[in-house]
Design an enzyme around this catalytic site. Structure first.
Site, PDB file in Angstrom:
ATOM      1  N   GLY A 114      80.215  75.693  51.591  1.00 34.90           N
ATOM      2  CA  GLY A 114      80.166  74.572  50.654  1.00 34.90           C
ATOM      3  C   GLY A 114      79.301  73.446  51.169  1.00 34.90           C
ATOM      4  N   GLN A 115      79.141  72.436  50.306  1.00 35.22           N
ATOM      5  CA  GLN A 115      78.306  71.286  50.610  1.00 35.22           C
ATOM      6  C   GLN A 115      79.094  70.026  50.320  1.00 35.22           C
ATOM      7  OE1 GLN A 115      74.906  71.403  51.602  1.00 35.22           O
ATOM      8  NE2 GLN A 115      74.976  69.204  51.906  1.00 35.22           N
ATOM      9  N   GLY A 116      79.083  69.073  51.274  1.00 36.22           N
ATOM     10  CA  GLY A 116      79.782  67.806  51.072  1.00 36.22           C
ATOM     11  C   GLY A 116      78.852  66.631  51.232  1.00 36.22           C
ATOM     12  N   VAL A 161      79.187  73.121  55.186  1.00 36.75           N
ATOM     13  CA  VAL A 161      80.255  73.854  55.873  1.00 36.75           C
ATOM     14  C   VAL A 161      79.895  75.337  55.890  1.00 36.75           C
ATOM     15  CG1 VAL A 161      82.711  74.398  55.925  1.00 36.75           C
ATOM     16  CG2 VAL A 161      81.947  72.168  55.079  1.00 36.75           C
ATOM     17  N   ASP A 187      91.585  59.371  51.001  1.00 33.53           N
ATOM     18  CA  ASP A 187      90.844  60.299  50.137  1.00 33.53           C
ATOM     19  C   ASP A 187      91.704  61.518  49.797  1.00 33.53           C
ATOM     20  OD1 ASP A 187      88.673  60.882  48.593  1.00 33.53           O
ATOM     21  OD2 ASP A 187      87.495  61.797  50.182  1.00 33.53           O
TER      22      ASP A 187
END
Length: 626
Positions: free
Chosen positions: A319-321, A326, A437
């Protein structure tokens, strides 16, 4: 915790530094003038022009506008305004002299949007000079007559039409609506149309900033760059001379910049190398000092070469944050891990230190475990235990058959686990940890679907004997941020802010949808928390999922809903602690008392804020420094 810094004598004398400073100021001013020129989403001047106090994201920097006046462009080049709690509208026109903006619904149903309009977190308010009131009726048969308007975009089916009737007309002059039931009132801007079934626009206005003086003098309005404290102020500027196009201005500025750059190119290069090295060495020294103090906690430290080996050269991306990517990895003993590689363009190492320093000292079954980290020069990464079922978001929002929704028993177990994890952060560590968060995306699930809290990049630490932290800017994700994080008028920021976020997460688990959903079939369900509270207080069936029923499931739904509504109370002092939340979730649903209406509190606060500048509610908590 203190950090060391390195001091390096620069190979640049003071005369060179002064010349460089003057050059940078000139370049900065030139670019600022160019970037803040009037813009728009459509070509050839079509559509509304965007200038102060508005600014266009992607085409102008944020200093070109006033806080809260951000616009953007859609894929079809429509000008977009995003109102908090009310959603997205398209902008038809902006009257800068009268300070009025005309907006309309992208789907052509402004009447539906008027039923759930909320200006509580925006600088705008409704303009009521030219409005006409209509009553809305839900009917089981077709009606007709003078003064009865069908609203096709609100009808549920062909057999259940919706009509609007002029509220100012006497019922004696209207046809009898025997098959109809009234369900709401709306005020329509008559300056656009008298027929509420047409594609209406909505007129809204703003009071601050007040640029009317500048407009009356035919001058431009902008931020006063000399404001040092308090709310930003404005000042008037002269417009560029007639006949001088933006292209000519850009060409002139470019020629001047090129001449100066050629004269000082070597100086900039030397200074850039010096400044970059100094900042990077200071950041690395700060990180190394932190890691030296951190050795006692014993997570493994990896080199960047080892990180590449563990992730098979970053082959399997998970994934991308916002702070990096990641990747799936494998340690030498066949233990699977998730490796979060941080963007070296983000921050100065603060996010890395924040996450390692927070999660590295935590050992709890409902908090993700930090296996190790990498701090190899400017390359930084975090190594976590691998959780195969990804995030809770995938299960509660998915419409995919491959990811079926979880049963109520499992949802209840997950909710208890999350609550215990947050309670541990608040009470079980040496220092109190505020996450800031909490949302479905940051709740990961292991192979047995046990929840684990992750992503501590926004977390804060404070002593356990204090309750409130000061905060210079709001942090978190829209839809889960507590009211006091936006404005101190609602109370102080404390561990109760995490309680609010958990309540919003819990409601999304119950509803299997986002709390704000403009695609809801019924307008009353657009804002899910208020809809579910109204049904609960009236003793009606919640009807959350049609595929599951039974007394046991009904009790779980009622318990989760009641606890969630306690958690999202407007005032922090009215919310329970996470310890109390755990007890409520593990206790008997019938023993739970009905919470007060949080939405009534929100309405009263909005009214009070218009009449006073004093803080409305502090909850008896004292502000402390971070």
């Amino acid at each position: 915790m203190g950090y060391i810094s390195t001091t390096i004598q620069p190979p640049v004398n003071y005369v060179q530094l002064f010349i460089l400073f003057a050059l940078l100021v000139f370049i900065s001013a030139s670019v600022s003038v160019d970037n803040c020129t009037v813009s728009g989403c459509k070509d050839h001047g079509n559509g509304p022009s965007v200038r102060f106090p508005f600014w266009l994201r992607g085409r102008q920097p944020d200093h070109c506008g006033y806080p809260g006046f951000e616009l953007s462009c859609s894929e079809n080049k429509e000008t977009v305004l995003n109102l908090p709690f009310s959603g997205i509208f398209f902008v038809k026109a902006i009257d800068y002299r009268s300070q009025v903006i005309e907006i309309y619904d992208p789907h052509g149903c402004i009447v539906k949007r008027l039923l759930n309009l909320n200006f509580s977190s925006s600088p705008f308010q409704r303009r009521y000079e030219y409005v006409k009131s209509y009553s809305l009726f839900n009917c089981s048969a077709t009606e007709s007559g003078n003064g009865v308007y069908p609203i096709n975009c609100l009808r549920v089916s062909a057999a259940h039409p919706v009509y609007a009737v002029d509220s100012t007309r006497s019922m004696n002059f209207l046809p009898p609506l025997s098959s109809c039931e009234k369900f709401g009132n709306v005020s329509v801007d008559t300056k656009s149309s008298y027929d509420p079934n047409w594609d209406l626009a909505l007129l809204i206005k703003w009071k601050a900033p007040d640029c009317s003086k500048c407009e009356a003098e035919s001058k431009a309005c902008g931020l006063n760059n000399h404001t040092s404290v308090g709310a930003p102020t404005i000042q008037c500027f002269d417009f560029p001379p007639q006949g001088s196009s933006t292209k000519q201005i850009v060409i002139g500025i470019t020629i001047g910049i090129v001449l100066l750059v050629v004269a000082t190119l070597m100086l900039i290069k030397v200074y850039h190398v010096y400044a970059s090295n100094k900042v990077e060495k200071q950041n690395q020294a700060m990180v190394e000092k932190f890691l030296d103090d951190y050795k006692a906690l014993k997570p493994s430290r990896y080199s960047y070469a080892e990180i590449k080996r563990i992730t098979n050269n970053f082959k399997d991306k998970l994934g991308q944050g916002g702070y990096g990517s990641v990747f799936k990895g494998n340690l030498s003993n066949d233990i699977l891990v998730a490796v979060k590689v941080l963007n070296n363009s983000k921050g100065n190492g603060e996010e890395f230190i924040n996450e390692v320093g927070t999660i590295g000292r935590i050992h709890h079954v409902n908090v993700v475990r930090l296996v190790g980290f990498c701090a190899d020069g400017f390359r930084r990464a975090l190594v976590y235990e691998f959780l195969p079922n990804e995030s809770l978001e995938k299960f509660i929002f998915s419409r995919d058959a491959k990811n079926p929704s979880l049963g109520w028993e499992k949802l209840h177990i997950i909710a208890v686990g999350i609550a215990k994890g947050i309670d541990y952060l608040h009470q079980g560590c040496e220092q109190r940890i505020l996450h800031f968060d909490i949302k479905p995306h940051n709740i990961l699930l292991d192979h047995s679907l046990n929840p684990k809290i992750s992503d501590f990049g926004l977390a804060k630490l404070c002593s356990k004997d204090v309750s409130v932290v000061s905060m210079t800017a709001a942090r978190g994700t829209m839809g889960y941020i507590a009211p006091e994080v936006f404005s101190r008028n609602f109370g102080n920021v404390s561990y109760k802010s995490d309680v609010y976020s958990f309540g919003m997460l819990l409601l999304e688990m119950v509803g299997g949808r986002k709390n704000i959903d403009l695609r809801a079939e019924r307008t009353s369900q657009v804002y899910f928390p208020e809809w579910i509270y109204n049904r609960l207080i009236q003793g009606e069936e919640l009807e959350i999922r049609e595929d599951e029923d039974g007394d046991s499931n009904s009790r779980i739904v009622k318990k989760l809903t009641t606890v969630a509504l306690w958690c999202i109370q407007w005032y922090p002092a009215d919310r329970p602690s996470m310890k109390d939340v755990v007890q409520m979730l593990e206790g008997d649903a019938e023993s739970l008392s009905m919470p007060p209406n949080p939405f009534a509190s929100a309405t009263s606060i909005n009214t009070s804020m218009l009449n006073t500048k004093k803080p409305l509610h502090q909850g008896g908590l004292t502000v402390i420094a971070e």
